[in-house]
Design an enzyme around this catalytic site. Structure first.
Site, PDB file in Angstrom:
ATOM      1  N   GLU A 190       0.826  -1.218   0.000  1.00  0.00           N
ATOM      2  CA  GLU A 190       0.000   0.000   0.000  1.00  0.00           C
ATOM      3  C   GLU A 190       0.854   1.260   0.000  1.00  0.00           C
ATOM      4  OE1 GLU A 190      -2.905  -0.334   3.163  1.00  0.00           O
ATOM      5  OE2 GLU A 190      -4.200  -1.553   1.913  1.00  0.00           O
TER       6      GLU A 190
ATOM      7  N   GLU B 164      -5.507  -8.339  -0.937  1.00  0.00           N
ATOM      8  CA  GLU B 164      -6.211  -8.156   0.339  1.00  0.00           C
ATOM      9  C   GLU B 164      -7.663  -7.839   0.045  1.00  0.00           C
ATOM     10  OE1 GLU B 164      -4.685  -5.392   3.250  1.00  0.00           O
ATOM     11  OE2 GLU B 164      -2.618  -5.858   2.702  1.00  0.00           O
TER      12      GLU B 164
HETATM   13  C1  BG6 Z   1      -4.444  -2.760   4.699  1.00  0.00           C
HETATM   14  C2  BG6 Z   1      -3.115  -3.210   5.167  1.00  0.00           C
HETATM   15  O1  BG6 Z   1      -4.492  -1.388   4.896  1.00  0.00           O
HETATM   16  O2  BG6 Z   1      -5.580  -3.150   5.359  1.00  0.00           O
HETATM   17  C3  BG6 Z   1      -3.125  -4.270   6.240  1.00  0.00           C
HETATM   18  O3  BG6 Z   1      -2.265  -3.592   4.118  1.00  0.00           O
HETATM   19  C4  BG6 Z   1      -4.287  -3.996   7.171  1.00  0.00           C
HETATM   20  O4  BG6 Z   1      -1.885  -4.266   6.870  1.00  0.00           O
HETATM   21  C5  BG6 Z   1      -5.564  -4.127   6.376  1.00  0.00           C
HETATM   22  O5  BG6 Z   1      -4.321  -4.834   8.281  1.00  0.00           O
HETATM   23  C6  BG6 Z   1      -6.821  -3.938   7.193  1.00  0.00           C
HETATM   24  O6  BG6 Z   1      -6.759  -2.728   7.899  1.00  0.00           O
HETATM   25  P1  BG6 Z   1      -6.847  -2.669   9.459  1.00  0.00           P
HETATM   26  O7  BG6 Z   1      -6.381  -1.336   9.813  1.00  0.00           O
HETATM   27  O8  BG6 Z   1      -8.263  -2.902   9.763  1.00  0.00           O
HETATM   28  O9  BG6 Z   1      -5.977  -3.731  10.017  1.00  0.00           O
END
Ligand code: BG6
Length: 481
Positions: free
Chosen positions: A175, A377
């Site tokens: 990201e 993701e």
């Molecule tokens: C993305 C990241 O922003 O979202 C992860 O690459 C992160 O590291 C994921 O865990 C979910 O976001 P969060 O803040 O809910 O953990």
């Protein structure tokens, strides 16, 4: 329903949220180790040393460091074809600027990759996932300094050499575009840029974009190196892709949505795929007083190290209004930017749930670059509990994933080139933005809580079994339980 043969179904993770063992095996301190937990960013703190009175859920996290064999066996049971993980920079170079790597750290990942190989699981490795050595933050203010480029290159060269026969898919930065946002200091600065807690500094767009520029140069140097020495590597970028919708069809809303999407979702991909800064950045930089220092060789370096596949995370869409009154009354997950979309539901943590937005994103990205894509993701964070029988009935997660996968399939029918999908997250891990255990994303529940208690025992959620059947049928069987 049909997905390409060899489609890379799997799950994802990040070292600083999953591994634990923050001070074991010769590992040095990373910035992430110095950020305490807590749901509200106001209660999180970036400290200069680990403080006894604060809680750091990420220090043990869900302890992949000691559970990797068990976890990878579970991934194999679910039928994973791919497992996305990151390497902890400070496990390899404890200070980030050591000459010689830490052998114990290198061996740890050797074992992890060997375990993946045993089950035919393809590792997809992020070189830096919100991971800056604390020493570099202290000495250089993290990526704000150009010196860090060479240190990253040395780190990348070391792991490429060591794992050249074990890893094919690499991602240079997770990201990378979070540096364009001010989502609270923890994501954009403390984690991504490695802002130093040793220096008092307010948010500074000039510094953020200069740091981002250094990351672009570092990324392209890693890609160039891979191309020259390891032609079998696939080198990718990774973008937090959030489509922006206009709140109304008023041209000012439409224009603003396009401008925000350009600068915050498309800009980094444009640099990493095309090898140069896009035309629209010039105006944005002028308006925001940003003046990036380019070294003489930078333009050539950027042009020579473009990525060969595009990966992104997809969680939500944003809705923007050019009308200050509307913006003022709305709220969204990304502090201050955007209003609620009346057509969408939200997660417990205020992320707009928008499966169709994924099809839009896939088409937009493919239309722009015509590169193979992977969604690395996608998932939903929920506070969950085990039943007395040791189960988690996460029908909401199954619904969420199913709807997104259906839209992926439609995008494939539209003609996009999508070759993989790793759910966030394979196993419950600590949240990046809030530092909590409570916000659970996994297909596998871990008995671990924010106060540090828990046995670390693993439990398969309903979504685990659902995903296993889905993978077995290569997506043909989009079953709702
Ligand atoms: C993305 C990241 O922003 O979202 C992860 O690459 C992160 O590291 C994921 O865990 C979910 O976001 P969060 O803040 O809910 O953990």
């Amino acid at each position: 329903m049909s997905f390409p043969t060899n489609f890379l179904w799997g799950g994802a993770s990040a070292a600083n949220q999953y591994e634990g063992g923050y001070n074991e095996g010769g590992k040095g301190l990373a910035c992430a180790d110095l950020i305490s937990g807590g749901r509200h960013t106001a209660s999180r703190q970036i400290t200069t040393t680990v403080k006894e009175e604060l809680l750091y859920p990420s220090h043990e996290a869900t302890d992949f460091y000691h559970h990797y064999k068990e976890d990878i066996a579970l991934f194999a049971e679910a039928g994973f074809k791919a497992f996305r993980l990151s390497i902890n920079w400070t496990r390899i170079f404890p200070k980030g600027m050591d000459q010689e790597p830490n052998e114990a750290g290198l061996q740890f990942y050797d074992q992890v990759f060997d375990e993946c190989k045993k089950y035919g699981i393809e590792p997809v490795v992020t070189i830096a996932h919100f991971d800056v050595p604390a020493y570099l933050s202290e000495q250089y203010n993290g990526w704000a300094s150009r010196e860090v480029i060479d240190l990253y290159e040395h780190y990348a060269a070391t792991i490429f050499d060591r794992y050249q026969d074990k890893v094919n898919y690499w991602i240079t930065f997770n990201e990378i575009n979070t540096a364009t946002l001010t989502i609270g200091n923890f994501l954009s600065l403390g984690l991504q840029v490695g802002e130093s807690p040793f220096i008092e500094q307010p948010d500074d767009p000039q510094m953020r974009y200069q740091a981002l520029h250094h990351q672009f140069v570092a990324s392209t140097k890693a890609v160039k190196l891979a191309r020259e020495k390891y032609p079998h590597f696939h080198m990718g970028c990774m973008i937090s892709y959030m489509p922006r919708y206009p709140y109304t069809c008023h041209p000012n809303d439409v224009l603003l949505a396009k401008q925000e999407e350009n600068m915050h979702s498309k800009f980094c991909g444009d640099v990493q795929v095309t090898g140069k800064y896009p035309y629209y950045a010039k105006n944005y930089f002028a308006e925001h007083g940003i003046d990036i220092t380019f070294a003489e060789e930078d333009a050539t370096i950027l042009a020579e190290g473009t990525v060969d596949y595009y990966t992104f995370s997809y969680y939500l869409t944003l809705c923007v209004s050019a009308d200050d009154e509307v913006e003022k009354n709305g709220h969204s997950m990304i502090g201050g930017s955007g209003v609620n979309n009346p057509y969408l539901e939200q997660t417990e943590w205020n992320a707009m749930i928008d499966p169709v937005g994924l099809r839009i994103a896939l088409n937009d990205i493919y239309d722009r670059y015509h590169l193979p894509m992977m969604i690395v993701e996608n998932g939903i964070g929920v506070s969950e509990e085990l039943t007395s029988e040791g189960m988690v009935h996460d029908q909401y997660r199954i619904d969420y994933l199913q709807k997104h996968i259906i839209e992926m399939e439609k995008a494939l029918e539209d003609g996009v080139d999508l070759f993989g999908y790793t759910i966030w997250s394979a196993v419950d891990i600590v949240s990046a933005s809030t530092g909590e255990m409570k916000k659970r994303y996994g297909l596998i529940f871990v008995d671990k809580y924010d106060d540090g208690t828990g046995t670390l025992k693993r439990y398969k959620k309903d979504s685990f079994y659902w995903y296993k059947e889905l993978i077995e049928s290569n997506g043909a069987n989009l079953i709702v339980r």
